[in-house]
Design a protein around this motif. Structure first.
Motif, PDB file in Angstrom:
ATOM      1  N   ALA A  61      13.234  -0.311  -8.101  1.00 44.67           N
ATOM      2  CA  ALA A  61      12.478  -0.217  -6.846  1.00 44.67           C
ATOM      3  C   ALA A  61      13.162   0.827  -5.978  1.00 44.67           C
ATOM      4  O   ALA A  61      14.364   0.738  -5.715  1.00 44.67           O
ATOM      5  CB  ALA A  61      12.450  -1.566  -6.134  1.00 44.67           C
ATOM      6  N   GLY A 118      14.122   2.254   2.829  1.00 52.04           N
ATOM      7  CA  GLY A 118      14.503   1.088   2.036  1.00 52.04           C
ATOM      8  C   GLY A 118      15.689   1.424   1.170  1.00 52.04           C
ATOM      9  O   GLY A 118      16.252   2.514   1.257  1.00 52.04           O
ATOM     10  N   LEU A 125      17.083  -0.258  -5.628  1.00 52.32           N
ATOM     11  CA  LEU A 125      17.368  -1.537  -6.277  1.00 52.32           C
ATOM     12  C   LEU A 125      17.061  -1.409  -7.764  1.00 52.32           C
ATOM     13  O   LEU A 125      15.936  -1.063  -8.123  1.00 52.32           O
ATOM     14  CB  LEU A 125      16.492  -2.645  -5.682  1.00 52.32           C
ATOM     15  CG  LEU A 125      16.463  -2.766  -4.154  1.00 52.32           C
ATOM     16  CD1 LEU A 125      15.353  -3.714  -3.723  1.00 52.32           C
ATOM     17  CD2 LEU A 125      17.811  -3.242  -3.629  1.00 52.32           C
ATOM     18  N   SER A 138      10.413  -0.015  -2.910  1.00 64.25           N
ATOM     19  CA  SER A 138      11.459  -0.827  -2.311  1.00 64.25           C
ATOM     20  C   SER A 138      10.981  -1.352  -0.953  1.00 64.25           C
ATOM     21  O   SER A 138      10.297  -0.648  -0.222  1.00 64.25           O
ATOM     22  CB  SER A 138      12.705   0.033  -2.136  1.00 64.25           C
ATOM     23  OG  SER A 138      13.754  -0.722  -1.627  1.00 64.25           O
ATOM     24  N   LEU A 169       9.807  -8.980  -5.306  1.00 66.87           N
ATOM     25  CA  LEU A 169      10.589  -8.549  -4.148  1.00 66.87           C
ATOM     26  C   LEU A 169       9.922  -9.035  -2.864  1.00 66.87           C
ATOM     27  O   LEU A 169       8.713  -8.853  -2.679  1.00 66.87           O
ATOM     28  CB  LEU A 169      10.685  -7.021  -4.122  1.00 66.87           C
ATOM     29  CG  LEU A 169      11.145  -6.337  -5.413  1.00 66.87           C
ATOM     30  CD1 LEU A 169      11.142  -4.819  -5.241  1.00 66.87           C
ATOM     31  CD2 LEU A 169      12.525  -6.824  -5.827  1.00 66.87           C
TER      32      LEU A 169
END
Lengths: 377, 377
Positions: free
Chosen positions: A101, A168, A171, A143, B59
């Motif tokens: 992400a 963001g 990840l 993200s 998420l």
């Protein structure tokens, strides 16, 4: 895989990149029958083998910092963490799956330079090629976005540093799939009293390099920015960069399994003290090590806190293993030096310490406590 | 797996919970030789089978909202997404791996109620039991911390809603491993012109329930907060809650594979229009569907935009599959109704639309464009 247009663009870029590599034949043995593009990947397991699976997250501010780690290093480390888990079991890697992400600014080119995501994949895929592992699938997402957060250090001015606006974090979660002969995978729960304790390579280097990065985060990132060929960079610099480009000890793990040398094994991701503690706990044993026998990495050896870094510094990604006292081991395996650092003792009663260390200036061993791993937050 | 003390506490809680379940024999067929606690999990594959692997991120703010979705629902949906991918390939689940990063407030009990993480695992493990899949490993980390962000809606006052102070988001990635007879997994790339197109269950229900949630986010969360037994809740309410507790169509997918009924299959995670488009793209074909044949979920049928929800509403997690025109299919498989909704056409030339839809009030088919999936951000 619900996918927004941006996610689909990322997925499509990844897919064409991976397929191009597969066509180039850069990965020799391909057990993947169906790769990226269907609901699942389909893999075939060699006969007589069992399957090994591990997952490892790489989260910005927890496992890396965008302003300290070049994107190639983040991608390399992401895959290396999973490969090191396979190495610790003596497994052969088959395939990797990446869930990723990213915030929008990491998907786009920045001032004519390749996008962060491209450089991340360069680092990851270079190590994948080297270790003969196929990136066979995964998931992509945008993200989560926040307003008004600061990512990275605005002074160092790296990717996406901003104090205001919406952004963001990067990840990632890597899944590694490997195989080992049935019933033969090296475990951390099978060390026996009387076994000798060994480590591969050198210790404390990753923590020493991290300390250097902390002092001057920009130096290495600039070198990476200027050198377009991440693979060459990696190959040339791996030994000097144990933190940025750790080398998973796959060939050593496989040799330990195939030659039946090891009675147990674990990788040193959290630091020697913490991972030896895990091994002792799972095996129901105690351990004594000798400080003078610890193989210090040159970056660590130059520092006054060398012993502390070797004992507690995380992310060396070396192997810690045990072998019967009667087993004769070579001084190096697959080109990696092997050092005997202590021995396994029987379990002690009550609250006695699980680990002891004999220091050069002491007449008897003193308790050693697990004390590894810190966040970058 | 570098692990802070908090992460190790989470890992340890998870491990004891999973092992307790395994001892209780709630999962019948256990192919996991080594589970949580070593560097990798070790799995054995039944003979004559190949391996299917899929990963899916969940998420916070992208795939769920803490103030809309009860923790049991987040856990259930996290696993359901991966199981649905296995269902689409006709696979039998073997094991799941969970990577989970949580902010500190979700690890602790809140005013005497079980912690968010406990309720998340209740939802996830209840579905795992039902589908005979073992949670065999994963990774844990602390979620990246931010200052001054707002998570959730402060009016609804659910877990961790805060405007100030340091907190983070719940981040999960699920890996599902399954098996299928060698060479037999259902693909999305094998539809043939002349095949009929089918869907399982009902469409648009998940999007319709999401719209209800949007209007009144707290109602369902309160019911969940008051009912300690998430498993009972799930079993009793699944049909009325296609968004909160989607049911992966594993038995249908397995029957399609075993009886050789389907020529191709995909799950409807992004919405019928988007997933049919994927199937057409991968198979190199076109498709025509009839609006009047779409099986509307009761929650959707009551709305003026029912057709829109059925075509483009995401996360129904039903199966979309094709079968030869000569294949006689039952009206339901494993208790799930099956509806024929259209047929596969040969690939068209140039820029002509890949998908057509025949509406009840129109004399000829009109182009159908892929338009599914939106974030909760």
């Amino acid at each position: 895989m619900p996918a927004s247009p941006k996610e689909r663009a990322l997925l499509s870029a990844l897919r064409s990149r991976v397929e191009r590599r597969a066509k180039l034949g850069s990965t020799g043995r391909v057990p993947v029958r169906v790769g990226i593009g269907d609901d699942c990947a389909v893999l075939r397991l060699p006969p007589g083998q069992e399957l090994l699976i591990t997952t490892d997250m790489s989260l910005e501010t927890i496992h890396f910092r965008r302003d300290w780690h070049a994107p190639e290093s983040v991608g390399h480390r992401c895959l290396a963490r999973g490969l090191s888990d396979l190495a610790a079991m003596g497994a052969t890697p088959l395939a990797a799956f990446l869930s990723l992400a990213l915030p929008p600014e990491l998907l786009a080119q920045q001032r004519g330079r390749p996008a962060w995501q491209e450089r991340f994949f360069s680092g990851l895929l270079a190590l994948a090629d080297k270790c003969n592992v196929v990136l066979a699938g995964g998931d992509t997402a945008q993200s989560p976005a926040y307003k008004g957060i600061q990512i990275g250090n605005t002074r160092t001015g790296n990717f996406g540093s901003k104090r205001h606006g919406s952004t963001g974090l990067a990840l990632a979660d890597i899944v590694l799939v490997g195989s080992a002969p049935r019933g033969r995978a090296l475990l951390r729960s099978t060390a026996q009293p009387g076994d000798c304790i060994y480590v591969t390579g050198h210790l404390g280097g990753a923590a020493a390099e991290l300390a250097l990065l902390q002092k001057n985060p920009k130096r290495f990132a600039r070198v990476c920015d200027e050198n377009a060929n991440a693979h060459d960079l990696l190959a040339a610099r791996a030994v000097q960069h144990p933190h940025l480009f750790p080398q998973p000890r796959l060939a050593v793990g496989q040799a330990l399994l195939q030659r039946r040398w090891a009675t147990s094994a674990i990788d040193i991701s959290d630091g020697l003290s913490t991972d030896l503690d895990h091994l002792c706990e799972e095996s129901g044993v105690c351990a004594e090590i000798e400080a003078v026998r610890l193989p210090l990495h040159p970056l660590a050896a130059a520092r006054p806190d060398a012993l502390h870094l070797a004992l507690h510094g995380g992310e060396d990604y070396e192997l810690l293993f045990t072998a019967a006292a009667t087993t004769r081991l070579p001084r190096s395996i697959a080109g990696v030096p092997i050092a005997r650092i202590g021995q396994i003792l029987p379990r002690r009663k009550g609250s006695q310490p699980r680990m002891l260390i004999l220091c050069a200036d002491a007449k008897r061993a003193v308790p050693l406590h697990a004390a590894g791993w810190e966040h970058y937050g």
